[in-house]
Design an enzyme around this catalytic site. Structure first.
Site, PDB file in Angstrom:
ATOM      1  N   LYS A  58       0.825  -1.210   0.000  1.00  0.00           N
ATOM      2  CA  LYS A  58       0.000   0.000   0.000  1.00  0.00           C
ATOM      3  C   LYS A  58       0.857   1.257   0.000  1.00  0.00           C
ATOM      4  O   LYS A  58       0.518   2.260  -0.639  1.00  0.00           O
ATOM      5  CB  LYS A  58      -0.959  -0.030   1.191  1.00  0.00           C
ATOM      6  CG  LYS A  58      -2.066  -1.067   1.022  1.00  0.00           C
ATOM      7  CD  LYS A  58      -2.750  -1.416   2.321  1.00  0.00           C
ATOM      8  CE  LYS A  58      -3.750  -2.543   2.115  1.00  0.00           C
ATOM      9  NZ  LYS A  58      -4.285  -3.099   3.375  1.00  0.00           N
ATOM     10  N   GLN A 102      -4.144  -1.579   9.982  1.00  0.00           N
ATOM     11  CA  GLN A 102      -4.036  -2.895   9.361  1.00  0.00           C
ATOM     12  C   GLN A 102      -4.662  -3.969  10.254  1.00  0.00           C
ATOM     13  O   GLN A 102      -4.366  -4.059  11.442  1.00  0.00           O
ATOM     14  CB  GLN A 102      -2.574  -3.241   9.078  1.00  0.00           C
ATOM     15  CG  GLN A 102      -2.374  -4.564   8.353  1.00  0.00           C
ATOM     16  CD  GLN A 102      -2.999  -4.567   6.962  1.00  0.00           C
ATOM     17  OE1 GLN A 102      -2.867  -3.611   6.202  1.00  0.00           O
ATOM     18  NE2 GLN A 102      -3.687  -5.651   6.631  1.00  0.00           N
ATOM     19  N   ASP A 125     -11.207   2.560   5.055  1.00  0.00           N
ATOM     20  CA  ASP A 125     -11.851   1.249   4.891  1.00  0.00           C
ATOM     21  C   ASP A 125     -13.366   1.375   4.817  1.00  0.00           C
ATOM     22  O   ASP A 125     -14.049   0.431   4.412  1.00  0.00           O
ATOM     23  CB  ASP A 125     -11.477   0.319   6.044  1.00  0.00           C
ATOM     24  CG  ASP A 125     -10.209  -0.472   5.763  1.00  0.00           C
ATOM     25  OD1 ASP A 125      -9.929  -0.735   4.581  1.00  0.00           O
ATOM     26  OD2 ASP A 125      -9.503  -0.828   6.718  1.00  0.00           O
TER      27      ASP A 125
END
Length: 316
Positions: A58, A102, A125
């Site tokens: 990422k 994460q 997210d």
């Protein structure tokens, strides 16, 4: 997937992700020209190497797109308060626009509790309870990445969704439930009749066999087999588990003999999910830029005012 096995049309995710990332890169370039560098911060807790690898991927993608990518790595012994302190610092930093924690976090830490301390508009997210509420009400906000990826993948490949019967096998909070809300909304790339079924239903294949579009989101390897699929249906494999580094999808590859179109075992929904994360980060940065330009506005304008891609849906 062997071409001798199937006549089903493949629905790869790579071209969808690429199209989204091109738009994201253009948006980042516009912001940087205007004097703002969008920033996507990442937080990693513990020593899980797979998670560390995902963060590196990422970060590389962020650099390619022009994002700054501040990162904090906490030891596996970090407390819940330590995680909250990092998120509070990012919340108060005007130079940070999106934040990714994460998953998973080490045992003893509460991921959901940590997520709730994050500014909802920075939640790339799209899983903060406020953002799930926005989705339920049809209000603008960062969308959960995998559900948004599935809608985008179907739209990119010209799969009609409006008015069709969609069955989702799986009711998880990160995929099945938000996807049902998303695809039921009144929009040209949604507006479907959506049924959510799960393995707690004894005769769940009775539902999947009638689906014009079947989304497997159970997280049970190989649960969907040809006898569970309506001939000619569109099959989207979204649920996976891992055995070490080996990916175990919900959809058995033999389903391609029955389906009319199907996502590949590898490279289907996954790449688009990552692209959606960066799209959410760009939207957060644009919102912050709009707020800086119009400080009289209450809140981040991009997520609270209607815009062409996502307007509040009126009921018929």
């Amino acid at each position: 997937m062997s071409t001798t096995m199937t006549n089903a049309r493949l629905l790869p995710g790579a071209p969808v992700a690429q199209a989204i990332l091109v738009q994201v890169a253009e948006g980042v370039s516009e912001l940087r020209t205007a004097g703002m560098t969008p920033a996507l911060a990442t937080v990693l807790v513990g020593d899980d190497e797979a998670s560390a690898g995902y963060i590196r991927i990422k970060q590389r993608q962020a650099a390619e797109l022009g994002f700054a990518s501040p990162h904090v790595r906490l030891a596996a012994t970090a407390s819940q308060a330590d995680v909250h302190a990092v998120l509070a610092e990012f919340n108060s930093d005007p130079g940070v626009h999106g934040v990714l924690v994460q998953y998973p976090v080490p045992g003893g830490l509460d991921y959901d509790r940590a997520l709730q301390t994050l500014d909802p508009d920075s939640d790339v997210d799209g899983m903060h309870p406020v953002n799930m509420g926005r989705l339920a009400l049809g209000l603008p906000g960062p969308l959960p990445c995998t559900p948004a990826a599935i809608e985008a993948l179907l739209a990119h490949h010209g799969v009609p969704v409006a008015g069709r019967e969609v069955v989702i096998l799986g009711r998880g909070a990160t995929l099945g439930r938000p996807l049902a809300m998303l695809l039921a909304q009144k929009r040209s790339t949604a507006n479907a009749a959506v049924t959510v079924v799960h393995t707690g239903v004894a005769d769940w294949p009775r539902y999947t066999r009638r689906a014009e579009i079947l989304v497997a989101a159970a997280g049970v390897p190989g649960i969907v087999r040809p006898e569970h699929v309506r001939p000619g249906a569109v099959v989207v494999g979204a649920g996976v588990r891992y055995a070490g580094r080996r990916l175990l999808p919900d959809v058995d590859e033999s389903c391609a003999r029955v389906a009319g179109a199907i996502t590949p075992r590898v490279g289907g929904v996954g790449p688009v999910t990552v692209a959606m994360l960066f799209r959410n980060a760009l939207r957060a940065a644009r919102s912050a830029a709009d707020l800086a330009a119009h400080p009289q506005c209450d809140g981040r304008a991009l997520f609270r005012l209607p815009h062409p891609e996502f307007r509040r849906q009126q009921q018929p």
